[in-house]
Design a protein around this motif. Structure first.
Motif, PDB file in Angstrom:
ATOM      1  N   TYR A 188       0.829  -1.197   0.000  1.00  0.00           N
ATOM      2  CA  TYR A 188       0.000   0.000   0.000  1.00  0.00           C
ATOM      3  C   TYR A 188       0.873   1.262   0.000  1.00  0.00           C
ATOM      4  O   TYR A 188       0.558   2.250  -0.674  1.00  0.00           O
ATOM      5  N   LEU A 189       2.001   1.247   0.723  1.00  0.00           N
ATOM      6  CA  LEU A 189       2.918   2.382   0.708  1.00  0.00           C
ATOM      7  C   LEU A 189       3.477   2.604  -0.694  1.00  0.00           C
ATOM      8  O   LEU A 189       3.619   3.747  -1.152  1.00  0.00           O
ATOM      9  N   GLU A 190       3.797   1.513  -1.392  1.00  0.00           N
ATOM     10  CA  GLU A 190       4.271   1.626  -2.771  1.00  0.00           C
ATOM     11  C   GLU A 190       3.168   2.201  -3.667  1.00  0.00           C
ATOM     12  O   GLU A 190       3.436   3.011  -4.564  1.00  0.00           O
ATOM     13  N   PHE A 191       1.942   1.770  -3.424  1.00  0.00           N
ATOM     14  CA  PHE A 191       0.785   2.266  -4.168  1.00  0.00           C
ATOM     15  C   PHE A 191       0.611   3.768  -3.964  1.00  0.00           C
ATOM     16  O   PHE A 191       0.398   4.519  -4.929  1.00  0.00           O
ATOM     17  N   LYS A 192       0.712   4.220  -2.725  1.00  0.00           N
ATOM     18  CA  LYS A 192       0.571   5.650  -2.452  1.00  0.00           C
ATOM     19  C   LYS A 192       1.644   6.449  -3.179  1.00  0.00           C
ATOM     20  O   LYS A 192       1.357   7.485  -3.794  1.00  0.00           O
ATOM     21  N   LYS A 193       2.869   5.977  -3.099  1.00  0.00           N
ATOM     22  CA  LYS A 193       3.972   6.675  -3.756  1.00  0.00           C
ATOM     23  C   LYS A 193       3.744   6.749  -5.265  1.00  0.00           C
ATOM     24  O   LYS A 193       3.905   7.804  -5.882  1.00  0.00           O
ATOM     25  N   ALA A 194       3.348   5.626  -5.856  1.00  0.00           N
ATOM     26  CA  ALA A 194       3.165   5.581  -7.306  1.00  0.00           C
ATOM     27  C   ALA A 194       2.025   6.487  -7.757  1.00  0.00           C
ATOM     28  O   ALA A 194       2.140   7.203  -8.763  1.00  0.00           O
ATOM     29  N   THR A 195       0.915   6.483  -7.012  1.00  0.00           N
ATOM     30  CA  THR A 195      -0.237   7.291  -7.430  1.00  0.00           C
ATOM     31  C   THR A 195       0.002   8.778  -7.234  1.00  0.00           C
ATOM     32  O   THR A 195      -0.438   9.601  -8.048  1.00  0.00           O
ATOM     33  N   VAL A 196       0.697   9.148  -6.153  1.00  0.00           N
ATOM     34  CA  VAL A 196       1.024  10.567  -5.949  1.00  0.00           C
ATOM     35  C   VAL A 196       1.962  11.060  -7.039  1.00  0.00           C
ATOM     36  O   VAL A 196       1.780  12.151  -7.598  1.00  0.00           O
ATOM     37  N   GLU A 197       2.961  10.243  -7.391  1.00  0.00           N
ATOM     38  CA  GLU A 197       3.901  10.652  -8.427  1.00  0.00           C
ATOM     39  C   GLU A 197       3.222  10.737  -9.789  1.00  0.00           C
ATOM     40  O   GLU A 197       3.540  11.619 -10.602  1.00  0.00           O
ATOM     41  N   GLU A 198       2.282   9.834 -10.052  1.00  0.00           N
ATOM     42  CA  GLU A 198       1.549   9.883 -11.318  1.00  0.00           C
ATOM     43  C   GLU A 198       0.732  11.169 -11.423  1.00  0.00           C
ATOM     44  O   GLU A 198       0.696  11.830 -12.470  1.00  0.00           O
ATOM     45  N   TRP A 199       0.076  11.555 -10.328  1.00  0.00           N
ATOM     46  CA  TRP A 199      -0.698  12.797 -10.310  1.00  0.00           C
ATOM     47  C   TRP A 199       0.222  14.001 -10.490  1.00  0.00           C
ATOM     48  O   TRP A 199      -0.084  14.927 -11.242  1.00  0.00           O
ATOM     49  N   SER A 200       1.365  13.966  -9.812  1.00  0.00           N
ATOM     50  CA  SER A 200       2.314  15.080  -9.898  1.00  0.00           C
ATOM     51  C   SER A 200       2.864  15.226 -11.310  1.00  0.00           C
ATOM     52  O   SER A 200       3.058  16.349 -11.793  1.00  0.00           O
ATOM     53  N   GLU A 201       3.112  14.102 -11.963  1.00  0.00           N
ATOM     54  CA  GLU A 201       3.614  14.158 -13.341  1.00  0.00           C
ATOM     55  C   GLU A 201       2.561  14.749 -14.280  1.00  0.00           C
ATOM     56  O   GLU A 201       2.878  15.555 -15.164  1.00  0.00           O
ATOM     57  N   LYS A 202       1.312  14.366 -14.077  1.00  0.00           N
ATOM     58  CA  LYS A 202       0.225  14.915 -14.897  1.00  0.00           C
ATOM     59  C   LYS A 202       0.116  16.426 -14.695  1.00  0.00           C
ATOM     60  O   LYS A 202      -0.062  17.189 -15.654  1.00  0.00           O
TER      61      LYS A 202
END
Length: 701
Positions: free
Chosen positions: A226-240
């Protein structure tokens, strides 16, 4: 052939222009003087562009950070999903603020907060909002916390940002409280992992069909995923977000608290609600960020409010002064966050401080912001926002070095693998209870050790990696958690422990790990048993236990020392010099030159920060060659431990400073008066007659 030459020319020209554009990004100058006006809704009825600009100019500010949208729009939004501030009367006020700031050369960064929506939006779209494992919402009056994976953050937020960029010629955007929300920080209540339907669906897609965890348990593999999931989704939003903003205008800076897809990393110096207070908060924050993320600009904000519950009372002016000077000394610009604008402010005591320090920075900005470290030592930080016992251990080690005037850098634990070359360049690395490192970070430390970098580790460092602990330090854990209250340590080897004249037993408290140090080459600090507590007639019995509080392992080109005890925490909490002297003696044993970079008679409460500098002027934008060194002196003598008074003037300070070459001139920055110095054996000797609150000694080549 001609076509090939033409293509090569075009490629080189494009590369040159790209480099020039990167250099010309306005924030890259690193001379920010930010004032953030955190506007309550009701101030939208009274704010005035002319008074705001007048106050900014009076403070020598060059950047304004002000509300735009998210929780509520401070402009006449046309979007249904964007709640409009009901107090907003003048539809042109934000436009006027931006225009009039630009007329005075002041940049404008606008603030967004997408962590909450008004209840009217919640009632229309309850599925957009957070829901706890118990079915609770996080609510502040009429504002509901949202879910990051729901349509408001994933879709509507981008529409809001695009509307603002299209409407106002802003210079930057600041994102407040980004990412996943599990707390109500305004009320100090934890609610738990968000169970919103959109989070459940996206985590199932990420994890191959697994359900969201309901508890934060680091030992649970599901929570780690879940921690990996949070990191990945936040970074995806930030990249967008990054793609959206830069497609509109690459000169719009993105500022928030993380580092991915961000131009300016913001940090905060906040008041502390528990003792002991930490007067080095700005040095800590900036030192961590500038060394862990060297490609970014750092802006550390002095948060004026005492707490979320006491927003209208500011911290003491002297605390503000220390924070701002520490920002300057460590390579950040100036940044201050206040509630509302400056007119009719509820606590104006620090206003003269802003005017003085910001004015000093403006006058001398060519000597700030383009720094390189001269430190031979790195302290590894347990994250960007340390807390709990690891924070106490980390701060205690820092405190020992700062009081001894030993220069050091701070590197965040999670960045070691990304900064391998930099890390291997240090002569000593200190790991204060760094309990977990990624395998690639451990490899970097092993390679650094093999190449000649000494290591010092404390307490439970690497407890979850027994192979690395044994390979680096020759240690095996028998009992990592052991209450050391009542035990004593014996500084028996006086070839190492040279600061203990008249003392042969050192009291202990907090953790005292019981380790098998048979793999080390030297075992020092024998541990004495707790003995017999009670009245004087029966005490004693402090016999040797067979355990030691220090092991030193010899490697072919370096040494690695392990203190399996809370060495930093005991000094941070209690401040006995004997515990600081343990670390200083071991540093002196491993790296005698560490104490030679800056030698001074300055009191421990005078903070010294030595940097190599390049003149920070527009024409020097691409220059990397050094123009000299600068020693910043911050007078903390007014700090009493639980409050801040005006500092006491310090007289007749003497310095011996190691330099790469003889300086052409040496002078004080506050008044630009020359200082007499002598040069011998790669160092200068210089004296300062009087130190008030702050001084910088400039040594120009």
């Amino acid at each position: 052939m001609r076509n090939g030459i033409l293509l090569l020319y075009l490629f080189l020209q494009t590369t040159y222009l790209s480099a020039q554009n990167h250099t010309n990004l306005w924030w890259k100058r690193n001379n920010l003087r930010v004032i953030q006006m955190n506007l309550p809704a009701y101030e939208a009825a009274t704010i005035n562009a002319d008074s705001i600009v007048t106050d900014l100019v009076a403070c020598s500010a060059n950047t304004l950070l002000i509300n735009a949208g998210g929780i509520m729009a401070f402009y006449p939004t046309k979007l249904d999903s964007h709640y409009r501030n009901p107090y907003l009367k003048d539809n042109q006020v934000l436009a006027d603020v931006v225009r009039k700031c630009h007329e005075k050369g002041i940049k404008v960064i606008v603030r967004f907060d997408f962590s909450r929506v008004h209840e009217s939006i919640f009632k229309a779209h309850p599925d957009w909002c957070y829901i706890s494992p118990k079915g609770e919402r996080i609510i502040n009056t009429d504002m509901y916390v949202v879910s990051i994976n729901a349509p408001y953050v994933q879709e509507k937020a981008f529409s809001i940002i695009e509307e603002v960029i299209s409407t106002f010629p802003i210079d930057g955007i600041f994102l407040n409280m980004p990412g996943y929300q599990v707390n109500n920080p305004y009320e100090g209540k934890y609610h738990g992992i968000d169970q919103n339907i959109y989070d459940k669906k996206r985590f199932a897609e990420f994890s191959g069909g697994k359900a969201l965890p309901v508890e934060e348990n680091k030992a649970d593999p599901l929570f780690q995923q879940y921690l990996e999931f949070k990191k990945a989704t936040v970074e995806e939003w930030s990249e967008k977000l990054h793609k959206l903003v830069k497609s509109k205008n690459e000169q719009i800076a993105i500022c928030t608290y993380s580092d991915k897809f961000v131009d300016i990393i913001r940090h905060e110096s906040q008041s502390m609600t528990t003792l002991p207070y930490w007067p080095y908060t700005a040095s800590d924050n900036v030192g961590n960020a500038v060394n862990s993320f060297p490609e970014h600009i750092i802006s550390n904000a002095s948060i004026q409010q005492i707490s979320f519950q006491s927003r209208y009372n500011a911290v003491e002016p002297e605390e503000t002064r220390i924070r701002l000077y520490e920002n300057i000394a460590n390579g950040s610009g100036l940044d201050m966050s206040m509630m509302g604008d400056m007119r009719g402010y509820e606590d104006e005591r620090s206003f003269p401080v802003f005017q003085k320090v910001y004015g000093f920075h403006k006058k001398n900005e060519s000597y700030f912001g383009k720094y390189r470290s001269v430190a031979k030592i790195a302290v590894v930080a347990p994250g960007a926002w340390p807390n709990g016992e690891p924070m106490q251990e980390y701060r205690g080690i820092q405190l020992m070095l700062r009081e001894a005037h030993i220069p050091f850098d701070i590197v965040e634990d999670g960045q070691i693998a990304h900064l391998a070359g930099k890390v291997k360049g240090y002569k000593l690395i200190i790991l204060p209870e760094i309990t977990y490192l990624k395998p690639e970070a451990v490899r970097v430390l092993q390679e650094a050790s093999a190449q000649g970098t000494h290591l010092i580790a404390t307490n439970r460092t690497l407890f979850d990696n027994p192979d690395a602990l044994n390979q680096l330090f020759g240690a095996k854990i028998e009992k990592k958690d052991n209450d050391g209250t009542g035990n004593y340590l014996v500084p028996d080897d006086r070839s190492v422990f040279k600061r203990f004249k008249g003392q042969n037993m050192l009291f202990w408290k907090f953790n005292l790990g019981l380790y098998d140090l048979s793999g080390a080459d030297r075992k020092l600090l024998p541990v004495l048993a707790k003995g017999r507590p009670g009245p004087p007639e029966i005490i004693g019995g402090h016999d040797r236990t067979g355990y030691y509080a220090l092991g030193i392992k010899n490697h072919p080109k370096s040494k690695a020392a392990l203190f399996p005890v809370n060495l930093g925490r005991i000094y941070y909490m209690h401040g006995y010099q004997e515990h600081k002297n343990l670390l200083l003696d071991v540093i002196g044993h491993l790296l005698p030159e560490a104490a030679q970079t800056v030698q001074t008679n300055a009191p421990a409460r005078v903070e010294t920060v030595l940097k190599e500098f390049t003149k920070n002027t527009p024409e020097n934008a691409g220059k990397t060659a050094s123009d000299g060194q600068i020693l910043h002196l911050i007078n903390l003598t007014g700090f009493s431990g639980n409050t801040y008074f005006e500092p006491l003037p310090v007289h007749d300070l003497q310095f011996r400073i190691t330099l790469a070459k003889k300086p052409r001139k040496v002078f004080t920055l506050t008044d630009h008066k020359p200082l007499h110095f002598t040069w011998k054996d790669g160092a200068i000797n210089v004296s300062l007659a009087r130190l008030a609150e702050f001084e910088s000694i400039v040594m120009e080549w």
